[in-house]
Write an enzyme that holds these catalytic residues in place. Structure first.
Site, mmCIF file in Angstrom:
data_model
loop_
_atom_site.group_PDB
_atom_site.id
_atom_site.type_symbol
_atom_site.label_atom_id
_atom_site.label_comp_id
_atom_site.label_asym_id
_atom_site.label_seq_id
_atom_site.Cartn_x
_atom_site.Cartn_y
_atom_site.Cartn_z
ATOM 1 N N LYS A 77 0.854 -1.186 0.000
ATOM 2 C CA LYS A 77 0.000 0.000 0.000
ATOM 3 C C LYS A 77 0.893 1.240 0.000
ATOM 4 O O LYS A 77 1.959 1.238 0.643
ATOM 5 C CB LYS A 77 -0.859 -0.043 1.267
ATOM 6 C CG LYS A 77 -1.892 1.053 1.406
ATOM 7 C CD LYS A 77 -2.701 0.800 2.684
ATOM 8 C CE LYS A 77 -3.808 1.812 2.896
ATOM 9 N NZ LYS A 77 -4.603 1.501 4.108
ATOM 10 N N SER A 152 -9.443 1.186 3.133
ATOM 11 C CA SER A 152 -8.669 2.039 2.288
ATOM 12 C C SER A 152 -7.600 1.330 1.458
ATOM 13 O O SER A 152 -7.064 1.929 0.534
ATOM 14 C CB SER A 152 -7.991 3.116 3.152
ATOM 15 O OG SER A 152 -7.092 2.524 4.060
ATOM 16 N N SER A 176 -9.329 -1.360 7.151
ATOM 17 C CA SER A 176 -8.826 -1.123 5.792
ATOM 18 C C SER A 176 -8.123 -2.277 5.104
ATOM 19 O O SER A 176 -7.865 -2.205 3.909
ATOM 20 C CB SER A 176 -7.880 0.069 5.801
ATOM 21 O OG SER A 176 -8.648 1.241 5.729
HETATM 22 N N1 GLN Z 1 -12.944 3.374 7.030
HETATM 23 C C1 GLN Z 1 -12.175 3.615 8.186
HETATM 24 C C2 GLN Z 1 -11.726 5.062 8.242
HETATM 25 O O1 GLN Z 1 -11.904 5.736 7.309
HETATM 26 C C3 GLN Z 1 -10.984 2.682 8.246
HETATM 27 C C4 GLN Z 1 -9.810 3.146 7.507
HETATM 28 C C5 GLN Z 1 -8.569 2.366 7.791
HETATM 29 O O2 GLN Z 1 -8.617 1.292 8.388
HETATM 30 N N2 GLN Z 1 -7.449 2.928 7.403
HETATM 31 O O3 GLN Z 1 -11.184 5.492 9.206
#
Ligand code: GLN
Length: 475
Positions: A77, A152, A176
């Site tokens: 990532k 994400s 994510s």
């Molecule tokens: N959807 C969650 C957020 O926006 C999780 C994102 C993540 O795990 N980086 O915070």
């Protein structure tokens, strides 16, 4: 016809019996990357370097000196630092920035001869659950390119889903790794908080962030965790616990387990019917196999998402203060002095969602509101942690959907943040409590979209979690 492999052990036998070479594998992945460029999974492909490394690793294999990940081609990532390579967190504000050191996870993977084939698109600073906040545009789901990849770590998931690499490393702050894995029919593992070093991950919310894996097999997840996990002098929140031999000790359990599921996951109108049916089927199968599966009420369910968002936004507002137009990446051309450098670089460099979170985070930390929001959310987090620990005194696992519904249309939700945030309902419990969790593929819905189910267990219960996951997938 190009052959792709579902586990590293398959690759290893292909390499041993001369059916493939590491160079051949990398060439196959690179051609898949080219064919699938429209999915927008990669922010950059390290093609030449990956090929050269493949040639070197083929040599090392011949000499019998190759590491445990020889033959494993990984995508990372784009919020994970890899020395000498650009890293952007999919934000304009990091334009042109190069990592000056490698993250501990990257160091450990490379030391075992993994190949890193590229850096993957993600939500900007990992803020999102659909990969739609990326400065570089959304990632499309390979199962249906009109649908989101999840987020994400959406690019990481689609890279594996479309065979553009063998496995991927993402980060999971509130789901994510697990949620995009579920949207793409893959296995997503978020380890116990503190099991894997955060050194060299671009921080979103430091008391939640963990690196995790997206794979096609439980074996690969176990091996990658075994290699990445463990104490790190660069991250004082890592645990000193010895890392078990997760991969070697991976075996299906033979005893009967006690499993809890949230009754709301079947009664709530917000959960898609096909997701509910998948859960019901799994519960029935587990019961038929002699396990005890019990519905439970989690009294803090309604507080999970609000507590999570107050805390991550507060932490993000502090973590993202360093992107000021002076130290890293983008600097506004309209800046004339120090204050305008900060103001204009940040205004132009951050996207809308990131700005929203910085503002909300600053608000909940401000003197007049600190007690009402931040301090209260910390207390709620403690209650959630204690209640979750209690559940695992009685039950081996919690079983729940990973997400309330399958991948949705690109663009559908991006305009309504509250709807977006609520969709994290099933993933944030493990994040708030720091427990490990895994998303497992659970077939496709009637439209051919992948569905995922999630298992949670107690802190540092990864071996049992992986063992049971392997069993569960074959049930
Ligand atoms: N959807 C969650 C957020 O926006 C999780 C994102 C993540 O795990 N980086 O915070």
């Amino acid at each position: 016809m190009t052959k792709f492999y579902s586990s590293l052990s398959e690759i290893k036998s292909g390499l041993q019996n001369g059916k493939t070479t590491v160079e051949g594998l990398v060439k196959n992945y690179l051609s898949q990357i080219e064919i699938n460029a429209g999915l927008n999974a990669f922010n950059e492909v390290f093609d030449k370097e990956a090929l050269q490394r493949a040639i070197d690793i083929d040599q090392r294999l011949k000499q019998g000196v190759a590491g445990r990940l020889a033959g494993m081609v990984i995508a990372i990532k784009d919020n994970i630092c890899y020395k000498g390579h650009k890293v952007s967190a999919s934000s304009k504000i990091l334009t042109g920035f190069q990592s000056v050191f490698s993250s501990t996870v990257v160091e450990r993977l490379l030391a075992e001869d993994a190949i890193i084939i590229g850096r993957c698109n993600c939500d900007e600073f990992a803020m999102g659950a659909a990969n739609e906040t990326s400065y570089f545009g959304p990632v499309k789901n390979y199962a249906d390119p009109t649908k989101v990849s999840g987020g994400s770590s959406g690019g990481s998931a689609v890279a594996v889903q479309a065979n553009m690499c063998h496995a991927a490393i993402g980060t999971d702050t509130g789901g994510s790794v697990r949620q995009p894995a579920s949207f793409c029919g893959l296995i997503g593992l978020k380890p116990t908080y503190g099991h894997v070093s955060r050194h060299g991950l671009i921080a979103y919310a430091s008391s939640f962030d963990q690196a995790g894996t997206i794979t096609r097999s439980v074996e690969d997840a176990a091996l990658l965790l075994e290699i990445m996990a463990g104490a790190d002098e660069y991250d004082s929140t890592t645990s000193n616990k010895a890392v078990p031999a997760y991969a070697t000790d991976l075996k299906k359990p033979t005893d009967k387990k006690k499993i809890a599921y949230l009754q709301e996951s079947l009664s709530s109108p917000a959960v898609d019917d096909e997701v509910k049916n998948t859960l019901i089927n799994s519960i029935e199968k587990l019961r038929a196999a002699g396990h005890t599966v019990t519905p439970i009420a989690f009294e803090y369910l309604d507080y999970l998402v609000p507590a999570y968002y107050i805390l991550v936004m507060a932490e993000a507002s502090s973590n993202l203060a360093r992107f000021d137009g002076v130290h890293y990446g983008y600097r506004s051309k309209a800046a004339t002095d120090l204050a305008s450098t900060y103001k204009k670089s940040r205004s132009e460099g951050f996207g809308k969602e990131v700005k929203r979170r910085i503002m909300m985070g600053t608000f909940v930390l401000s003197a007049g509101y600190y007690d009402a929001y931040y301090a209260k959310a910390q207390k709620v987090r403690r209650l959630i942690q204690e209640k979750t620990d209690k559940i695992f005194e009685e039950y081996d696992f919690m079983l729940m959907p990973t997400a309330p519904e399958p991948a949705f249309d690109i663009g559908r939700k991006v305009t309504d943040p509250v709807v977006n945030y609520l969709a994290d309902i099933f993933t944030v419990q493990a994040s708030l409590s720091g427990t490990p969790a895994i998303s497992l593929p659970a077939g496709n819905n009637t439209n051919g979209l992948p569905l995922g189910l999630q298992l949670l267990t107690k802190h540092f219960g990864e071996q049992e979690l992986l063992n049971f996951s392997k069993y569960f997938l074959e049930l």
